[in-house]
Design an enzyme around this catalytic site. Structure first.
Site, PDB file in Angstrom:
ATOM      1  N   ASP A 484       0.819  -1.301  -0.065  1.00 15.24           N
ATOM      2  CA  ASP A 484      -0.031   0.154  -0.047  1.00 15.24           C
ATOM      3  C   ASP A 484       0.736   1.034  -0.047  1.00 15.24           C
ATOM      4  O   ASP A 484       0.455   2.405  -0.377  1.00 15.24           O
ATOM      5  CB  ASP A 484      -1.044  -0.088   1.484  1.00 15.24           C
ATOM      6  CG  ASP A 484      -2.112  -0.826   1.220  1.00 15.24           C
ATOM      7  OD1 ASP A 484      -2.648  -0.992   0.227  1.00 15.24           O
ATOM      8  OD2 ASP A 484      -2.439  -1.577   2.237  1.00 15.24           O
TER       9      ASP A 484
HETATM   10  C1  BGC Z   1       0.176   1.261   6.380  1.00 12.78           C
HETATM   11  C2  BGC Z   1       0.029  -0.139   5.588  1.00 12.78           C
HETATM   12  C3  BGC Z   1      -1.573  -0.247   5.315  1.00 12.78           C
HETATM   13  C4  BGC Z   1      -2.069   1.074   4.576  1.00 12.78           C
HETATM   14  C5  BGC Z   1      -3.436   1.123   4.662  1.00 12.78           C
HETATM   15  C6  BGC Z   1      -0.262   2.403   5.759  1.00 12.78           C
HETATM   16  O1  BGC Z   1      -0.196   3.616   6.260  1.00 12.78           O
HETATM   17  O2  BGC Z   1       1.552   1.490   6.214  1.00 12.78           O
HETATM   18  O3  BGC Z   1       0.409  -1.130   6.285  1.00 12.78           O
HETATM   19  O4  BGC Z   1      -1.809  -1.230   4.692  1.00 12.78           O
HETATM   20  O5  BGC Z   1      -1.599   2.230   5.387  1.00 12.78           O
HETATM   21  O6  BGC Z   1      -4.421   1.318   5.808  1.00 12.78           O
HETATM   22  C1  NOJ Z   2      -1.370  -4.078   5.486  1.00 18.69           C
HETATM   23  C2  NOJ Z   2      -2.399  -4.247   4.879  1.00 18.69           C
HETATM   24  O1  NOJ Z   2      -3.758  -4.697   5.213  1.00 18.69           O
HETATM   25  C3  NOJ Z   2      -2.400  -5.117   3.481  1.00 18.69           C
HETATM   26  O2  NOJ Z   2      -3.461  -5.134   2.729  1.00 18.69           O
HETATM   27  C4  NOJ Z   2      -1.220  -4.492   2.685  1.00 18.69           C
HETATM   28  O3  NOJ Z   2      -0.883  -5.523   1.819  1.00 18.69           O
HETATM   29  C5  NOJ Z   2       0.316  -4.752   3.603  1.00 18.69           C
HETATM   30  N1  NOJ Z   2      -0.377  -3.725   4.764  1.00 18.69           N
HETATM   31  C6  NOJ Z   2       1.312  -3.905   3.020  1.00 18.69           C
HETATM   32  O4  NOJ Z   2       1.050  -2.576   2.720  1.00 18.69           O
END
Ligand code: BGC
Ligand code: NOJ
Length: 827
Positions: A484
């Site tokens: 993400d």
């Molecule tokens: C986090 C991710 C997460 C994303 C969506 C980001 O700030 O680092 O791990 O998947 O937000 O909520």
């Molecule tokens: C947590 C999120 O829930 C997942 O969808 C994502 O792939 C990972 N973070 C990596 O960003």
């Protein structure tokens, strides 16, 4: 340092001090009613949806931590304490918390009074049942008071925490005998209420927070408890709570048992009230209370819960030379898979229950670790998820569990999302042999008028990738892929723009995101998941379509080797400027973990030795004693063209943190490539049972995975290299649960459901002599013995089923056969 121990016989983690390095929690409930409960009884309850139907209130990021929960206070002649130590924090003479499968038992002892509280959510029941056993272990009679406490949330957790101008005036309760009802907004637009009961007479109650606690006091010193007397307050607006007050006298050796129930009830619109049109209809609540209002009924409920878990955990159990592996596979990893399946990434001590519902990619991956437990629930989930897809194969990134509708705030265009659907559907068919799921009519964007069979959803998923390729023939990265935080179309320089949802207007003309930025991770995920789609088509006799899809996979593999092989590993992406990301040529972030495992497992460049070269590079550049970091070197500057990833200080989260989720992909890949020692090394670096001894460093629960562990670069840019290295965060709700279940059971131990039956193809540490496993699969029991006389990692030299030699490593399926005895010899 440890803060407790595993009690494997009872399937419990026993916490022996309330001062854990972080609140260590458990989940109660597996169906509609859920509770989070910490080792000091903090936490909250909700029905189905942690945002829209929150029952009790919890304050995140509080000081001190973990305030709010269901508390029992004892006033023993002026000595005030809680059996779970917090919130009063009077030193206890003894303390223990046992987190088990769907229940938590907390025992505290002070001045010869022992109080044991067991919390659980019974099967098919929308409530949390709490049995309190008070025992006088001393030699003189004791008289003391017991106060219960729960604080109601005004249903919508988001509104509850920000719309005070309204919600300070909406609270409503009713008190009927020993039952306190929370009926806020029930008169108006809601047809649900909650209640808190006890199965005995009471000496008073409180329902108004300020009367119970006092405006200037805290949970640690409620005025009513200090005064040793309830005020019989009646909440009207402000903050409604529920507290029972009971005076108790116990002779030496005597015990008293009380059963409290925190329940949730929905009523049909026309039956909401009694004849006066005001008093709530309590018929259902009374029936619920009746169901568990004695210790005998309580015991029966606990027994039923145990039976439920015996059955679920009996589906797969192993006996290996390493008891930590057995503990993970047989108990805790499977348990965590149930929790992640139920909650996706919505409600934990790091996920507030407000921000996220069910994730398209997250929930599809959760199915991989859960499908063997209750395939029917996995099927229902798959259909719910697929129903939020669009006709072109794109999809909503998230949906709310209560409404099952796609979440328009987040929207779509996450490039990896559709591919996970292919994996979850394949996993379901491999587990069950139920090809019928492909014929289920599934809507697009919840609109039944445009429903198509699920098979078509797989097709549009597959071609969503093929139809969205960039200049190198690699999939467009869009807003983000699995990571993400790699946001190649964001170019954000303004505070407050969400990296997940903001795309730079400069790409508006191109359709909202760069048509240059490409994801190698999605390319590799495509070559890994795509063959499942091909196998499904072949099974259905659609050979032409299968050949067409296979040609796309072959082309993608070629494109990866032509444009995304960096010589020793695979690139991560091309950014919107067409520059390489994750290459030796880069200043920082030269190697990333995400594409590597899927590329290895789909044999990309295998003939050139790409698999072993990549595994060697991973070991050299990414591995640490606490797991594999996501990228290396960490970013020390903000790269506007990369997005959120470079906003994290190095060593944390997606910027070179140890992201345990994609460690699992490397574990799978190393096992796949025959490197059983390497696979097991990485597994044991992150599997919770192995981190128990360093709980003081790891901090989060030693029985479940967390999303992230501080990486080796943590603190480097402030001259404190390694600060917080090894420190876990974001425990419980992570795709690591499902993926490490897959990694250990299907890739290392090699017990892998396939379309044609159960395959046994282990890739284990060479020193193991072998192991045993029992697997329930498609209505039969498989008793599996793996022997490793020559101490190899991988390679099935022979397989015998019921004493007869069999070619290959798939146990031939015989219709109607109930038991298979399988002996596999490696060599
Ligand atoms: C986090 C991710 C997460 C994303 C969506 C980001 O700030 O680092 O791990 O998947 O937000 O909520
Ligand atoms: C947590 C999120 O829930 C997942 O969808 C994502 O792939 C990972 N973070 C990596 O960003």
């Amino acid at each position: 340092m440890k803060f407790g121990f595993f009690d494997d016989a009872n399937r419990e983690y026993v916490i022996t001090t309330p001062r854990t390095p972080y609140p260590w929690i458990n989940y109660l409930g597996t169906q509609g009613f859920f509770s989070l409960i910490s080792n000091t009884a903090g936490g909250y309850s909700f029905y189905k949806d942690a945002r829209l139907r929150r029952i009790t209130r919890y304050r995140y990021n509080n000081v001190p931590i973990d305030m709010g929960g269901r508390y029992f206070y004892i006033n023993d002649n002026g000595t005030i304490w809680n059996p779970g130590w917090s919130p009063v924090k009077t030193e206890l003479d003894a303390y223990e918390c046992r987190h088990g499968m769907g229940y938590t038992k907390i025992t505290g002892k002070k001045n010869d009074l022992k109080v044991n509280v067991t919390f659980f959510v019974p099967q098919d029941y929308d409530g949390e049942v709490q049995q309190v056993v008070l025992t006088n272990e001393g030699s003189v009679e004791k008289s003391f008071s017991l106060f219960s406490f729960a604080e109601w949330c005004l249903w919508d957790a988001q509104d509850d925490s920000n719309n005070f101008q309204r919600n300070f005036s909406t609270g409503r309760v009713e008190v009927d005998g020993s039952v306190i009802y929370h009926k806020t907004e029930y008169r108006d637009r809601r047809n649900h209420y909650a209640f808190y009961s006890v199965n005995d007479t009471i000496d008073g109650y409180d329902t108004d927070r300020d009367s119970f606690i006092g405006l200037y006091n805290g949970f640690n010193n409620p005025e009513a408890v200090l005064a040793n007397k309830a005020t019989n307050s009646f909440a009207d607006g402000w903050a409604p709570i529920a507290s029972h007050f009971k005076k108790i006298t116990l002779k030496p050796g005597e015990s008293k048992t009380l059963v409290f129930i925190l329940g949730y009830v929905e009523m049909p619109q026309d039956q909401k009230f009694e004849a006066d049109g005001k008093t709530i209809n309590k018929v259902k609540a009374k029936a619920m209370i009746e169901k568990y209002n004695t210790p005998e009924k309580f015991e029966a409920g606990m027994k039923e819960l145990k039976g439920y878990w015996d059955k679920l955990l009996g589906i797969l159990s192993v006996s290996t030379p390493d008891d930590k592996v057995d503990r993970m596979v047989n108990i805790w990893n499977q348990y965590q898979c149930m929790v992640t399946f139920n909650l996706s990434r919505s409600a934990s001590y790091f996920e507030s229950g407000i921000g996220r519902g069910m994730g398209f990619r997250d929930s599809n991956q959760d199915v991989l670790g859960f499908v063997h437990q209750i395939p029917d629930r996995a099927k229902e989930r798959i259909i719910d998820i697929a129903s939020t897809q669009f006709p072109d194969g794109g999809c909503y990134h998230q949906y709310q569990p209560l409404t099952k509708k796609g979440n328009a705030d987040i929207g779509g265009d996450f490039s990896d999302d559709p591919l996970w659907l292919i994996l979850s559907v394949s996993a379901y068919i491999k587990e069950t042999g139920d090809w019928g799921i492909l014929d289920e009519m599934v809507p697009y964007d919840n609109d039944m008028s445009v429903a198509e069979p699920l098979l078509e959803h797989l097709k549009v998923s597959f071609y969503h990738i093929v139809n969205n390729l960039g200049p190198h023939g690699l999939p467009l990265a869009m807003r983000a892929d699995w990571n993400d935080c790699i946001n190649l179309s964001c170019f954000s320089d303004t505070p407050g723009e969400s990296f997940q949802t903001y795309t730079n207007p400069k790409f508006a003309a191109e359709g909202g995101y760069s048509k240059v930025a490409e994801s190698v991770m999605v390319a590799a995920l495509f070559t890994y998941s795509g063959p499942n789609y091909v196998a499904i088509l072949k099974h259905l006799g659609k050979d032409d379509e299968a050949a067409k899809a296979q040609a796309e996979i072959d082309k993608m593999k070629k494109n990866i080797m032509e444009s995304a092989w960096d010589g020793d590993w695979f690139l991560r992406a091309y950014d919107a400027n067409g520059e390489k990301m994750g290459s030796k040529e880069c200043e920082e972030g030269q190697i990333f973990i995400e594409p590597q495992g899927f590329a290895i497992m789909s044999d990309v460049g295998k003939e050139q030795g790409a698999d072993l070269k990549t595994l060697a590079a991973i070991d050299e550049r990414l591995n640490t004693k606490y797991g594999l970091v996501l990228n290396n070197p960490a970013f020390t500057k903000y790269y506007i063209q990369y997005g959120e990833i470079s906003t994290y200080p190095g060593g944390y989260k997606e910027n070179a943190g140890i992201f345990t989720h994609n460690n699992a992909w490397i574990i799978c890949a190393a096992a796949y490539a025959g490197q059983g020692d390497q696979a097991f090394k990485y597994y044991s670096e992150i599997a919770p049972a192995f981190t128990e001894e360093t709980s003081d460093i790891h901090k989060t629960e030693p029985y479940v995975y967390g999303q992230m562990i501080g990486g080796k670069d943590a603190g480097a840019d402030i001259g404190q290299t390694g600060k917080n290295f090894g420190q876990g965060k974001n425990s419980w709700l992570t795709g690591t649960a499902a993926w490490n279940m897959v990694a250990i059971s299907q890739y290392i131990l090699g017990v892998q459901p396939d379309f044609d039956g159960l395959a046994i193809n282990p890739s284990i540490p060479h020193e193991w002599d072998g192991f045993k496993a029992t697997r329930q699969f498609r209505g039969a029991t498989y008793n599996i013995t793996v022997k490793n006389p020559n101490h190899v990692c991988k390679g099935v030299a022979s397989m015998e089923v019921d004493g007869k030699a069999v070619d290959g490593c798939i146990v031939p399926y015989v219709d109607g056969q109930k038991e298979y005895n399988v002996v596999v010899t490696l060599g």
